[in-house]
Write an enzyme that holds these catalytic residues in place. Structure first.
Site, PDB file in Angstrom:
ATOM      1  N   ASP A 115      32.398 -41.671 -47.201  1.00 16.15           N
ATOM      2  CA  ASP A 115      33.288 -40.731 -46.528  1.00 16.15           C
ATOM      3  C   ASP A 115      34.242 -41.423 -45.552  1.00 16.15           C
ATOM      4  O   ASP A 115      35.174 -40.803 -45.041  1.00 16.15           O
ATOM      5  CB  ASP A 115      32.467 -39.685 -45.757  1.00 16.15           C
ATOM      6  CG  ASP A 115      31.585 -38.864 -46.687  1.00 16.15           C
ATOM      7  OD1 ASP A 115      32.109 -38.385 -47.707  1.00 16.15           O
ATOM      8  OD2 ASP A 115      30.381 -38.721 -46.407  1.00 16.15           O
ATOM      9  N   ASP A 160      31.772 -32.851 -47.290  1.00 15.87           N
ATOM     10  CA  ASP A 160      30.894 -33.197 -48.397  1.00 15.87           C
ATOM     11  C   ASP A 160      29.770 -32.168 -48.423  1.00 15.87           C
ATOM     12  O   ASP A 160      29.758 -31.225 -47.640  1.00 15.87           O
ATOM     13  CB  ASP A 160      30.429 -34.654 -48.349  1.00 15.87           C
ATOM     14  CG  ASP A 160      29.337 -34.905 -47.332  1.00 15.87           C
ATOM     15  OD1 ASP A 160      29.137 -34.034 -46.467  1.00 15.87           O
ATOM     16  OD2 ASP A 160      28.703 -35.958 -47.401  1.00 15.87           O
TER      17      ASP A 160
HETATM   18  N1  LIG Z   1      20.228 -43.861 -54.124  1.00 17.61           N
HETATM   19  C1  LIG Z   1      20.862 -43.583 -55.251  1.00 17.61           C
HETATM   20  N2  LIG Z   1      20.501 -44.165 -56.403  1.00 17.61           N
HETATM   21  C2  LIG Z   1      21.162 -43.893 -57.511  1.00 17.61           C
HETATM   22  N3  LIG Z   1      22.182 -43.068 -57.630  1.00 17.61           N
HETATM   23  C3  LIG Z   1      22.597 -42.457 -56.522  1.00 17.61           C
HETATM   24  C4  LIG Z   1      21.969 -42.681 -55.271  1.00 17.61           C
HETATM   25  N4  LIG Z   1      22.595 -41.949 -54.355  1.00 17.61           N
HETATM   26  C5  LIG Z   1      23.573 -41.303 -54.975  1.00 17.61           C
HETATM   27  N5  LIG Z   1      23.582 -41.583 -56.279  1.00 17.61           N
HETATM   28  C6  LIG Z   1      24.505 -41.054 -57.278  1.00 17.61           C
HETATM   29  O1  LIG Z   1      25.826 -41.071 -56.745  1.00 17.61           O
HETATM   30  C7  LIG Z   1      26.342 -39.771 -56.687  1.00 17.61           C
HETATM   31  C8  LIG Z   1      27.217 -39.608 -55.507  1.00 17.61           C
HETATM   32  O2  LIG Z   1      26.501 -39.890 -54.317  1.00 17.61           O
HETATM   33  P1  LIG Z   1      26.385 -38.808 -53.178  1.00 17.61           P
HETATM   34  O3  LIG Z   1      25.752 -37.584 -53.729  1.00 17.61           O
HETATM   35  O4  LIG Z   1      25.771 -39.448 -51.996  1.00 17.61           O
HETATM   36  O5  LIG Z   1      27.924 -38.543 -52.942  1.00 17.61           O
HETATM   37  P2  LIG Z   1      28.557 -37.577 -51.868  1.00 17.61           P
HETATM   38  O6  LIG Z   1      29.985 -37.471 -52.203  1.00 17.61           O
HETATM   39  O7  LIG Z   1      28.206 -38.051 -50.509  1.00 17.61           O
HETATM   40  O8  LIG Z   1      27.834 -36.240 -52.218  1.00 17.61           O
HETATM   41  P3  LIG Z   1      27.447 -35.076 -51.257  1.00 17.61           P
HETATM   42  O9  LIG Z   1      28.631 -34.200 -51.215  1.00 17.61           O
HETATM   43  O10 LIG Z   1      26.287 -34.453 -51.952  1.00 17.61           O
HETATM   44  O11 LIG Z   1      27.094 -35.650 -49.927  1.00 17.61           O
HETATM   45  C9  LIG Z   1      25.137 -38.858 -56.675  1.00 17.61           C
HETATM   46  O12 LIG Z   1      25.426 -37.604 -57.182  1.00 17.61           O
HETATM   47  C10 LIG Z   1      24.178 -39.615 -57.561  1.00 17.61           C
HETATM   48  O13 LIG Z   1      24.449 -39.347 -58.911  1.00 17.61           O
HETATM   49 MG   LIG Z   2      27.339 -37.459 -48.735  1.00 20.62          MG
END
Ligand SMILES: Nc1ncnc2c1ncn2[C@@H]1O[C@H](COP(=O)(O)OP(=O)(O)OP(=O)(O)O)[C@@H](O)[C@H]1O
Ligand SMILES: [Mg+2]
Length: 862
Positions: free
Chosen positions: A614, A343
């Site tokens: 994940d 990620d």
């Molecule tokens: N605390 C939150 N409140 C609202 N929306 C959120 C929050 N956290 C994440 N999101 C939304 O959900 C989406 C996906 O979450 P996140 O970025 O954690 O996914 P991820 O796959 O773990 O991404 P990364 O590769 O950046 O770690 C974010 O891009 C955002 O738009």
């Molecule tokens: Mg993440």
């Protein structure tokens, strides 16, 4: 007076009623039966209970006491038969050989056991260091203790991101949502509420006042009474019926297959030798003993130990480099890994996210957007994401828009399908649903927008286009955004539900800076050079990810969004995979799909991630890698834990894993050539010689000394080029190697037979001694040629290996001149024999070098 049992029979989960009582029985009854209170247990009581119930680990296989595990090693039928045969020969008068056989068997078992036991203990200690903790109430205080220390009657506290450690009944709960997909297959969060369910509630769906081991807390908090632990949990029942043990990896299968192959050939050979000896009317008992000694000598009995010790050593080595190995076999998986999915946040970026500004849809600083963002982040009870933390550490909104005036009523928690979180909050008489989440969706759900000045306007097509342009501009600059919106609701609106997230008033964006990690680009380049392709699977949007790739200087082959992915069949996905290096806006299930598709393509896949989202991918990958600060579910699903969140740490683990595979392969290559060669020689000797080519005890001693020389292999150095590419197990290479190098060593055995007979006119004892020494010395010394693909002197062995090989070869040379040698029937050899031996060893090594050259040229990938 006799102590009553800790709890009565109906609580036993073995019966369906016993299980259902977890949620059907009144809480007060459960507390009484478990002799507990909402204040929890005393430490002394808990210590007593753990004796009764055992550790809380559903997958735990009770490790038997050491003496039992040691005795278990004598269960091998070969060893038993050998001991019986030598006992028979002792009864027939040959007591000395029985003593010697027993001593050799005992010694090699102890060697094996001690090594393996030490290795396992060290690895167990490492695993403990990253054990997941639970917060339990003991002696009136809340303490953090390893999950496996929990007992029925404990009172635990749960919060977002926690793994539920045991089957427990809720005492109190607040906005509690759990993901129980593991038990029910349902991917959406399920709400749980403390209270009485009544006697009819059925199944996991009916159990709204209970939480189950192995599920995870998505949002909210709770205290709960532990009712079932370990194998008594629903997960424990699953573990028992499904055998949750991960399937054997290609490496394990390969190594096992090699062991079986040798064993089969050995059995054939031994039967052949036995038949020939008996046909030639040689003494039966001695022939049987000889055959059994051969069988013991020819089986690669050290293989499991070499494997464990090599892996354990690598695990300890990795621990020094900030990687904790939870599953030993993962070390060779990471050595074989050719694709790493990861990620984005924290791996490619610093994860020190800052809130830059809050703006309205048209780009003006908006106090309203800031207020709503702040209230939403403060009230949300899910695991605080780095984005929430950034909002909360920024200067809070003040003045008329005071966030403190808002009180939370309810919450619709965050999930990775919706990518948003809603808070129902109240300020005086005003009640609002405040939503924050992925901007594209937030905009889609809105029909009005709020300007920085606080004016509400209709979100017509031109306004929508203008706001989208603002968002695109920010994304192209690599700034991450969350959309903020809200909606006024009637004062009697009591709960926040997902269906309410519509007809919103779009308040603007919270804009974040998540700087790229300076070293990430370089490390990805280094991984690619080492044969590991990196693919990024992010929940974030495409433009932000693209900007990040550019900032890191990484090329993008192709991108795919979760939306596109959802329209593809598995076959189509597999077809596209090789071209795609960046997956955006993917949800947890889609991350999992990509991993599975990569595996189906034949890749050995690693996954690095730290979030709840994940966990499925971490589970499915060949090597799941997580970090120390990750969510419990992610850490529980991972095989390796990085104590430092950095890709370069993964690169180190990759090299270490490849070393481990290469060192095990050395043992296997050694064994396949020398064991197979010995078998051929023995078969020939049985036909050609008028007596046994070696005494049974000599065969055993020969084997013991050879084994000793091999125990240093796990410590050996590995050539740089041998770790430059993924180290995959190749059975065919092992077989080919055996067919080439086995007969090669037999050639020298035959030469020795000839020389001993013709030049030295050897009788039985001299012949046996001569062959004993020659076979041992050549077998031991050939390690210097086989351990490397380079020319013999082009690669330096580890001093321990060099020392033990040379030392034991010298031991073989002087043994016939010692009293100990005499016990084994060895007799002094004429000086001239050593000239022959020196020439034979030199010629043998030279021939192996030449064969090696052609072998690796012909089969470069082996
Ligand atoms: N605390 C939150 N409140 C609202 N929306 C959120 C929050 N956290 C994440 N999101 C939304 O959900 C989406 C996906 O979450 P996140 O970025 O954690 O996914 P991820 O796959 O773990 O991404 P990364 O590769 O950046 O770690 C974010 O891009 C955002 O738009
Ligand atoms: Mg993440």
């Amino acid at each position: 007076m006799q102590q009553p049992p800790l709890h009565s029979a109906p609580l036993r989960p073995a019966t369906p009623e016993g299980r259902d009582r977890l949620w059907r029985a009144p809480l007060a009854d459960l507390l009484t039966e478990l002799k507990s209170t909402p204040a929890g247990l005393t430490g002394a009581d808990a210590a007593q209970r753990i004796e009764t119930y055992g550790p809380n680990d559903a997958a735990a296989v009770q490790r038997a006491p050491n003496w039992l595990r040691f005795l278990n090693r004598f269960k091998s039928p070969l060893v038993i038969m050998l001991l019986v045969a030598s006992a028979l020969s002792a009864a027939a008068g040959d007591v000395a050989s029985f003593v010697i056989v027993a001593a050799i068997v005992a010694f090699s078992m102890i060697l094996d056991f001690v090594q393996e036991n030490r290795a396992e203990t060290a690895v167990e200690a490492l695993r403990r260091s990253v054990a997941i903790d639970a917060a339990a109430r003991r002696d009136g205080r809340t303490v953090s203790l390893p999950v496996d220390r929990l007992v029925p009657g404990d009172v635990i506290a749960l919060g977002a991101g926690d793994l539920v450690p045991a089957d427990a009944r809720l005492i109190e709960s607040k906005d509690l949502f759990v993901n129980q997909a593991l038990l029910t297959g349902e991917p959406y969060p399920a709400e749980k509420l403390a209270g009485e369910s009544g006697p009819d509630a059925a199944g996991f769906a009916g159990a709204i006042n209970a939480v189950f081991a192995g599920t995870s807390v998505i949002s909210g908090t709770a205290t709960a009474l532990v009712v079932h632990t370990g194998h008594g949990t629903a997960l424990g029942a699953l573990a028992a019926s499904l055998a949750l043990k991960p399937p054997a990896t290609a490496f394990e299968l390969g190594v096992r297959r090699f062991g079986m192959l040798i064993l089969r050939i050995a059995i054939l050979m031994v039967l052949f030798v036995l038949v020939v000896n008996i046909a030639f009317h040689r003494p039966v008992l001695e022939s049987v003993m000889f055959a059994l000694a051969l069988a013991v000598g020819l089986t690669p009995e050290l293989l499991p130990m070499i494997l464990t010790v090599t892996l354990a050593r690598s695990a300890l080595e990795l621990a020094k480099r900030k990687v904790v190995v939870k599953r030993l076999a993962a070390i060779h998986d990471i050595g074989a890994m050719d694709t790493l999915c990861t990620d984005k946040t924290g791996t490619l970026t610093e994860a020190r996210i800052d809130l830059v500004k809050c703006i309205d849809g048209l780009g003006a600083d908006s106090p309203h957007a800031l207020l709503y963002a702040f209230v939403n982040s403060r009230c949300e009870s899910g695991m605080k994401s780095p984005l929430d933390e950034a909002i909360l550490k920024a200067p809070p909104p003040a003045g008329v828009l005071d966030a403190a005036a808002w009180h939370k009523i309810d919450e619709a928690p965050f999930d990775f399908e919706r990518r948003r979180v809603s808070i129902l909050a109240e300020n005086g008489g005003e009640r609002r649903l405040i939503v924050k989440g992925a901007p594209e969706e937030m905009l889609r759900l809105s029909n009005r927008y709020l300007t920085a000045a606080g004016e509400e306007r209709v979100l017509d097509d031109s306004a929508r286009a203008a706001i989208t342009a603002t968002f695109d501009g920010l994304s192209r600059d690599g700034q991450r955004c969350l959309g903020i919106a809200s909606r006024s609701v009637p004062a009697d609106h009591l709960s926040a539900v997902i269906a309410d997230e519509t007809e919103l008033v779009f308040a603007g964006f919270a804009v974040f800076l998540d700087p790229p990690k300076a070293t990430a680009g370089e490390t990805i380049g280094a991984l690619a050079a080492a044969g590991v392709e990196v693919k990024v699977l992010t929940g974030d949007n495409e433009q932000v990810a693209r900007h990040l790739f550019a900032a890191l200087g990484l090329p993008i082959l192709g991108t795919m969004t979760g939306e596109q992915l959802s329209h593809l069949s598995d076959e189509a996905l597999i077809g596209q995979l090789p071209k795609i290096t960046l997956f955006c806006r993917v949800n947890p299930q889609q991350k999992l799909r990509v991993i599975l598709a990569l595996k189906r393509l034949g890749h050995v896949v690693g996954y690095l991630g730290d979030g709840i989202n994940d966990a499925p991918a971490l589970h499915a990958a060949d090597v799941g890698i997580s970090v120390d600060g990750a969510a419990d579910v992610a850490r529980a699903a991972a095989d390796l834990i990085l104590l430092e969140h950095d890709l370069s740490v993964v690169l180190r683990a990759v090299v270490q894993g490849r070393r481990a595979v290469r060192n095990v392969a050395k043992y296997v290559f050694m064994g396949s050539s020398s064991n197979f060669g010995n078998m051929l020689s023995m078969a020939l000797a049985a036909v050609l010689l008028p007596f046994l080519p070696m005494l049974p005890i000599q065969v055993l001693l020969n084997n013991l000394i050879y084994d000793l020389s091999q125990t240093a292999l796990p410590f050996d150095r590995v050539d740089e080029e041998a770790t430059a590419t993924p180290a995959k197990w190749d059975n065919r290479a092992v077989e080919r190697f055996m067919l080439v190098f086995g007969p090669l060593s037999s050639v020298f055995d035959l030469a020795t037979f000839y020389v001993l007979f013709r030049l030295f006119d050897a009788g039985e004892a001299l012949f046996q001694t001569g062959w004993f020494v020659e076979s041992l010395v050549t077998q031991i010394l050939v390690v210097f040629a086989i351990r490397t693909r380079r020319p013999l002197f082009g690669s330096r062995p580890h001093p321990l290996l060099a020392g033990s090989a040379l030392g034991l070869a010298v031991l073989a040379l002087i043994l016939p001149f010692t009293p100990v040698g005499a016990w084994f029937g060895l007799v002094p050899l004429p000086v001239q024999f050593f000239f022959y031996l020196a020439a034979a060893v030199a010629a043998y090594l030279l021939l192996v070098e030449i064969a090696k050259h052609f072998f690796y040229r012909r089969y470069p990938v082996a």
